[in-house]
Each structure stands twice: as C-alpha cells, then as structure tokens.
Design an enzyme around this catalytic site. Structure first.
Site, PDB file in Angstrom:
ATOM      1  N   ASP A 139       1.175  -1.653   0.320  1.00 49.43           N
ATOM      2  CA  ASP A 139      -0.362  -0.062  -0.343  1.00 49.43           C
ATOM      3  C   ASP A 139       1.129   1.011  -0.380  1.00 49.43           C
ATOM      4  O   ASP A 139       1.950   1.586   0.681  1.00 49.43           O
ATOM      5  CB  ASP A 139      -0.951   0.236   0.339  1.00 49.43           C
ATOM      6  CG  ASP A 139      -1.672   0.902   1.107  1.00 49.43           C
ATOM      7  OD1 ASP A 139      -2.194   1.770   0.151  1.00 49.43           O
ATOM      8  OD2 ASP A 139      -3.238   0.831   1.921  1.00 49.43           O
TER       9      ASP A 139
HETATM   10  C1  BGC Z   1      -4.907   3.485   0.263  1.00 51.32           C
HETATM   11  C2  BGC Z   1      -5.261   3.029  -1.081  1.00 51.32           C
HETATM   12  C3  BGC Z   1      -4.959   2.889  -2.632  1.00 51.32           C
HETATM   13  C4  BGC Z   1      -3.036   3.508  -2.095  1.00 51.32           C
HETATM   14  C5  BGC Z   1      -3.253   4.381  -3.780  1.00 51.32           C
HETATM   15  C6  BGC Z   1      -3.504   4.149   0.060  1.00 51.32           C
HETATM   16  O1  BGC Z   1      -3.339   5.671   1.032  1.00 51.32           O
HETATM   17  O2  BGC Z   1      -5.279   2.645   1.474  1.00 51.32           O
HETATM   18  O3  BGC Z   1      -6.443   1.706  -1.235  1.00 51.32           O
HETATM   19  O4  BGC Z   1      -4.836   2.661  -3.320  1.00 51.32           O
HETATM   20  O5  BGC Z   1      -3.326   5.120  -1.275  1.00 51.32           O
HETATM   21  O6  BGC Z   1      -3.574   6.151  -3.751  1.00 51.32           O
END
Ligand code: BGC
Length: 754
Positions: A229
């Site tokens: 993530d």
């Molecule tokens: C979120 C993800 C997301 C990623 C990219 C993170 O903060 O938890 O779900 O895909 O950011 O935006």
C-alpha cells in the site's frame, strides 16, 4: 524482439534489479530502457478509475471516469454477473487511459460498523466478500488489465492504520479475515495484491513472511506480484525477504540502494531479489503486451451500467403499507439537499471525477407521469452539522402541502471517510431534525439514505418506508427514479448488519484498541455470527432487503442426505414470485454444525443465488456446498477440518428470515490427526478406537482405588469427573504402581499409530 523474463534476469545488473522493486514516482514503475523495458502506470481505485491528471491540481484533479456505487453498494447487489460486468467496464476505462493495473477491489471484512473505509469494502461476511472480489477481478482482468486485491490483511480500521498492530488468532484470520483474499487468489489470480499498512501479530504486513510467502504464495499459489500500500514499506530488505515485491510509491531510490548494499554485504541472497524481480517482470510484460494506445470506451453505455448497478445496490429496508412505489401520488415533496446534490461517493483515494452526474430531483421529474408535481426544499445546510431553522420551516411547509414526503438524509464526508473512523452511529443533527420536523406534519414519509455504512435510526418506528441508497455512484439519481416510481423493483440485500446500538456491535469493547494495538477478542464472532450467537436483535439483519413483490420458498431437496467429506451436495429449492410484478430474490443458504467439538457460529453463509422472476413465475434454484462449506480451521491440526456429524442447512431471504430447513449427515474421511502425549486426558481416549477400552478399565481401577465404586456413592460423580480429566502421566504417578512408564510409552505408541 522483446526479451523474455529469463533473458532479462540474465541481462539486468544488480542495481537495475533493485530499481525494479520500487516505483519511479507516485503511480508508475521504473523502466530499463537499454533492455526495452518500459514503465507502466497503476492507479485507484475500486469502483471507478482515479487517474490524476499529469499536470493537474493535485489529489482530486483526475480524468473523468465512470463512478459506480462504492463497495458497500456493489456487494448489496449480490449479483456475480453484474459485478463482472462492472469489472469489465473498469478494465476498458483503464485500458483507454493507459493504466495497466487498477487498485482494487478492497475486500477487508467490516469488523466494526465504525471503520471509516467500510463504504469501500464489501461485507462483514467472508464468503460474500470473496465472491464479489472474485468476479470483480475476473471482469477487470478479462480486459487485459490487472487488478490489485487489497488491503492484505487485517486492515479493518483507519485509526493508526499505518502502524496499528492487529492481534488476531490464526483461526479467526483463517475463517474471517483471509477467506475473501483466498477465494479471489485461487479462483481469479489477481495480477497484484496490495499488502496493508498495519502490523499483524507484531509484524508489518509488508514484511510478514507467513502472510506473503507461506500463505499467499505457497498455500494459495499466487502467481502475481505483491505491491505495498502507498507508504506501507517499513524495512525494505525484510520486506523483500518476506515476499513483498514492489514498493510504492517511489522514493528516489533510497530503498533500492538498501537492497544493493544488502546483496553486496551478503545479508540478502540474490536469489531472493531475483524472485521478486521475476514476479515484477511477469506482471510488467503482461501489462506492456496488453497496451493499446487506440483503446476507447463508451461512456454513455458505462453510465447506463452504473444506473443498473445502483438500482440493484439499493436496499429497501422498510415499506409499511406498500408506501413505495410512489404510484398514484400527485403532490410529492423532495426534502434534503442530497436530492439535488447527491452524496454518491466517499472520501480518500477512491474519490474520483465522474463522467456525468445524475441528481434525484431532475431524474425523477423526467419519469413522473403528467400531473405529478415534485416540490423541493434543501432542509439542511450542507456546511456544518447544525439544524437550520429557516430551511426546516420551509421543508415542513412543503411536506404539509404534499401527499407524501421523500426525505434525503445520510452522512457527509465529515462523518465517514478513508483516514479516520467514526466514533458513533449518528448522522448530522440537521438531517435528524429534518426527519423529525417532517414527521410532525406528514405521516407518509419515505427516508432515502446516502451513506457508506450503517447508521442509527431513532425515528424508524415512525417512518413507514426507508430506502438505503448507499453511495450509489454517478447514476444514483436515475436509479432512484426507477425505484421510487416502480420502473424497477428493489433487489438489494444488506451485506452487513445494521446494529440497533453501537454497544451491540461485536468489537465494541475492543475497537480501535490502545497503544497502537488492537486485539480482535470477539474472534470469529463478527457481523451476524455475533448477533446470532448472542441473540441480539439488530436494526436490520445481514441479508435483509425487501421487494415490491413477494417470494415463496418450496421445500428443500438434496441430491444426497448423507455425504462423505470429499463429496459435494446440491440443495434444490423451488422459488416462486407470488406477487404482481417482476422482481429478483437473493436466495441465501446458511450452514450450521449441530454437533461441533469446537465453538462455531450458529450458521454461516455458504452459498447464494440471485434469481430474477416474472410475476407468478417459478424457478428451481440449485445451490452447491462442498467440503469447505462444512469445515472450520482447527488450531490443533493447523488445517481445515470437517467433523463427522449432523449439519443444519437453512435457506431464506435473510439471515433472520429463514424459510426452509433440512439436515444432512457428513462423514469425515479420517479422524483428526491428533498427536497423543502424556498430557492427553484420560477421557480423550474415549474417542480413539485403540483407547476406549483402556479408558473404561482405568476409570474403574481408579474408582476402586479411591473407594467410589458404588453407583449411589454421593462422591462418585465428582470422582469420575476428576479421574476422567487426569493427564495420562498421572496414571503412573498416582496409580500406586499399577501402571509403569513403559506401559505409558506403549499406550502412546498405540494411540499414535496411523
Ligand atoms: C490507500 C489505497 C490506495 C493507495 C493509492 C492508500 O492510502 O490505502 O487503498 O490504493 O493509497 O492511492
């Protein structure tokens, strides 16, 4: 000619290999131009593409794309085919925007109704979440675009999401928090899996070898890459060793250098790096091969699909006296700002720019017959949480002058979003005041909700009709028009329990934890598993959802009444639409173990089918159960175990509206693989063919020794219980020479013999 993965691995320098293990920037991978390897893009998100404009105004400035209902709504459709259709649309849009991997779906289980991201997640139930995820991914990937199954794993809250330690026992992980990922991996092979921010039992998900290698790669056979993530990497080298392949976003090469250094120092085997690079290259080559600079999509067709999905996503919670559809009503008041300014999506990384946006008032006016008048009042201010006396007075007048009031309330972005959790189930005070003020002057009230997760409804007893609209995406207004005016029939079912009170929720005492540590003490009793075990009446149960028609369930029949563990059983139920309009029912099949040796939920969802029926039509619905439908995760066996015994199958319209029951006897293929040692209790021998006789003989001997042989001896029951639970070692130590160490060894050998 493009190089193969093996050729690339041979040609890449150590530095180039390391460079492929992190992004170039926020959204793209690195290229190795000299070897013809190009960079590619991945971007959010689960229910619509959020591709930030290259030179745009930041986070929220994205290219337009179709916004479908968010995860909570998608799951409420309980429609696998529709889910796949949404996936295909997401794939087409990604392709047209030159995006190789779209970051979703999010399948984390709704452990608490308060989790700020529940609107993006599917369900409290692992089977339903797994089915939705599988079909989402199959749809996306059928277009040559990769999905990113997220957030792996136990990411069930926003509070301290980047550092929280989720303390969860293995059975709970295996039965509740992992199966949705497991189904999606085994049956849809997502090209990428996004590991979550949090720690699990002390170790960050991004560097958890048990999670990323033992379970994901070895047990489930995941073939794609693991991406972090955004910002989830803690220690890059540990992450790589654990099975984390790609770190996102890029960090200017800081962690690439750490990888190179570790290899040079000999603390990281180059084979481990090669494994990660191979997985990155596998996905990269697939993405690059599928690229199509000329790809386009039909935005109008996707908008139509969004409308159909929103129609199936909405859940008719209550409809006393058949108040809906609006039918013959001529004077209707639409009250609440959401009628004209829909809240159709949630805040955070999934927030996108829609290709067009329907509002409820405009769309409803389009479908109403001549002579029907819809008036409209804002009812509350969109800014702040305080009731506005003027707007309330205006709404009350409109309600009084109408035959029926449709009141639009729900939550705002200040109440639920990625990034923070809720701490209560309430909605803005201005929204509550609107419902209450309208109720003072009008008894025909329909409440239409816009929210991504359950809310409390103190006014529920006085409101005859409630339609849960969820965060319905860009075509929500049109879908609502279809449902309110009876052009479509509601068929959504809750994929989560709506609790009556926060205090009733399973994790109430242990959410969101303290000192960056949250213990999942409710164990497997999440969602309806908790409410059923505790006999708590929810506001609305899991699986609930009404229709404008009625359905009757015929008796269940089975293709076998007894089954071996390795067999499947087909449950057949005739379903009839007994009303006057066409409609769809979600037939739900729950399994309960009547004779479990371990604590198990009363019943668990193990199959479902969404069935469309014309008025008066009957269809025979078939639902198949397999070994896993009857199994639990045994902490002794460290595996899925099915126990011999009777199971109850219940079929119905919700987890609390079960219509038909039948039982089936399942025979396990083998007895549990138990290891016997000197700490086994005497009574445990009773279940072992080679131990049964010994148990009875020893019991009798010890009873004689303790002078409790007579059946009427008042101490006999107690003595028998105490002896039965004695560990085998005490046969030697307390047996006054009747039983030797050698005899104990001999007994254990006999018990352990395969
Ligand atoms: C979120 C993800 C997301 C990623 C990219 C993170 O903060 O938890 O779900 O895909 O950011 O935006």
């Amino acid at each position: 000619m493009a190089l193969t993965i093996d050729q690339l691995l041979k040609e890449l320098t150590l530095e180039e290999k390391a460079s492929l293990c992190s992004g170039k920037d926020f959204w793209t991978t690195k290229a190795v131009h000299r070897l013809g390897l190009a960079s590619w893009m991945m971007t959010d998100g689960p229910h619509g593409l959020r591709k930030q404009k290259p030179n745009g105004q930041g986070f929220l400035d994205a290219v337009p794309a179709t916004c479908f209902p968010s995860g909570a709504g998608l799951a409420s459709t309980w429609n696998r085919d529709l889910m796949e259709e949404v996936g295909r649309a997401l794939g087409r849009e990604s392709k047209a925007e030159q995006v190789g991997v779209i970051l979703g779906p999010g399948v984390n289980i709704k452990r608490s109704s308060l989790c700020g991201r529940n609107f993006e997640y599917f369900s409290e139930d692992p089977y339903l979440a797994g089915q939705m995820a599988k079909h989402h991914i199959l749809g996306v990937q059928s277009q040559g675009i990769g999905a990113s199954l997220k957030h792996f794993a136990a990411n069930n809250q926003e509070k301290y999401r980047m550092t929280i330690n989720a303390v969860v026992d293995e059975r709970t992980l295996r039965e509740i928090y992992l199966p949705a990922f497991e189904t999606a991996v085994k049956e849809a092979q997502p090209w990428t899996i996004m590991c979550s921010y949090n720690r699990i039992n002390g170790t960050y998900a991004a560097e958890n070898p048990w999670l990323l290698t033992t379970v994901l790669k070895e047990e489930w056979g995941h073939k794609g890459l693991v991406v972090t993530d955004w910002g989830a990497n803690n220690d890059r080298v540990s992450g790589l060793k654990a099975g984390q392949d790609l770190e996102m976003p890029g960090n200017g090469g800081i962690t690439d250098a750490a990888i190179v250094l570790a290899v040079k120092k000999g603390t990281l085997a180059v084979e481990v790096l090669d494994g990660a690079v191979r997985r990155v290259l596998t996905v990269s080559l697939r993405v690059l091969k599928e690229r199509d600079p000329g790809a386009t999509y039909d935005a109008t067709a996707h908008h139509r699909l969004a409308r159909q999905v929103a129609t199936e996503a909405m859940v008719l919670l209550k409809n006393e006296g058949g108040l809906l559809p609006l039918g013959s009503k001529k004077k209707i008041a639409f009250l609440g700002a959401f009628a004209t300014t829909p809240r159709y999506q949630g805040g955070g990384s999934s927030h996108m720019v829609p290709t067009q946006l329907d509002d409820a008032l405009t769309e409803c006016r389009k479908v109403t017959p001549p002579g029907v008048k819809i008036t409209c009042g804002a009812g509350y201010s969109q800014v702040g949480d305080v009731p506005d006396a003027n707007l309330l007075a205006e709404a009350q007048t409109l309600a009084r002058d109408s035959e029926i009031a449709v009141v639009f309330v729900g939550m705002t972005d200040a109440f639920e979003s990625e990034g923070f959790d809720r701490n209560h189930l309430g909605i803005p005070a201005g929204h509550v005041a609107l419902v209450e003020e309208v109720l003072k002057v009008q008894k025909n009230v329909v409440v239409v909700l816009s929210n991504g997760s359950p809310i409390e409804m103190p006014w529920l007893d006085r409101v005859p009709a409630v339609l849960e609209g969820y965060l319905g995406g860009q075509a929500w207004g049109g879908a609502l028009a279809d449902l309110l005016f009876g052009k479509a029939n509601p068929s959504g079912k809750l994929a989560e329990t709506f609790p009556a009170r926060l205090e009733d929720t399973p994790s109430f005492l242990n959410f969101p934890g303290e000192s960056k540590r949250v213990e999942y003490r409710e164990g497997i009793f999440v969602g309806y598993r908790h409410y059923d075990a505790m006999h708590i009446s929810p506001l609305f149960p899991f699986g609930h959802g009404l229709s404008y028609t009625t359905f009757s369930y015929g008796s269940l029949s089975l293709d076998r009444t007894a089954m071996g563990e390795q067999q499947t059983v087909t449950v057949t139920v005739p379903l009839t639409n007994t009303g006057k309009v066409a409609g769809a029912e979600v037939v739900q099949l729950y399994v309960g173990d009547n004779e479990a040796s371990v604590i198990r939920p009363v019943r668990e969802l193990k199959a479902f089918a969404k069935v469309f029926l014309a008025a008066g039509e009957t269809k025979i619905v078939e639902l198949v159960l397999d070994r896993r439908s009857f199994a639990f995760w045994s902490i002794d066996e460290k595996n899925w175990v099915v126990e011999t015994g009777e199971f109850e199958l219940s079929v119905g319209s919700s987890s609390r509206d079960l219509r038909q029951f039948v039982s089936i006897t399942v025979t396990a293929s083998s007895e549990p693989n138990k290891v016997w040692d000197q700490n086994a209790c005497l009574i445990e021998l009773k279940t072992h063919p080679a131990g049964r006789e010994f148990y009875h003989a020893s019991l009798a001997q010890f009873l004689t020794m303790f002078g409790s042989v007579e059946p009427e001896d008042p101490a006999r029951l107690m003595m028998e219980a105490m002896i039965s639970e004695m560990p085998l070692r005490n046969l030697v130590r307390m047996g006054n020479g009747r039983f030797s160490e050698a005899q104990l060894d001999e007994l254990l050998a006999k018990l352990n013999r395969p």
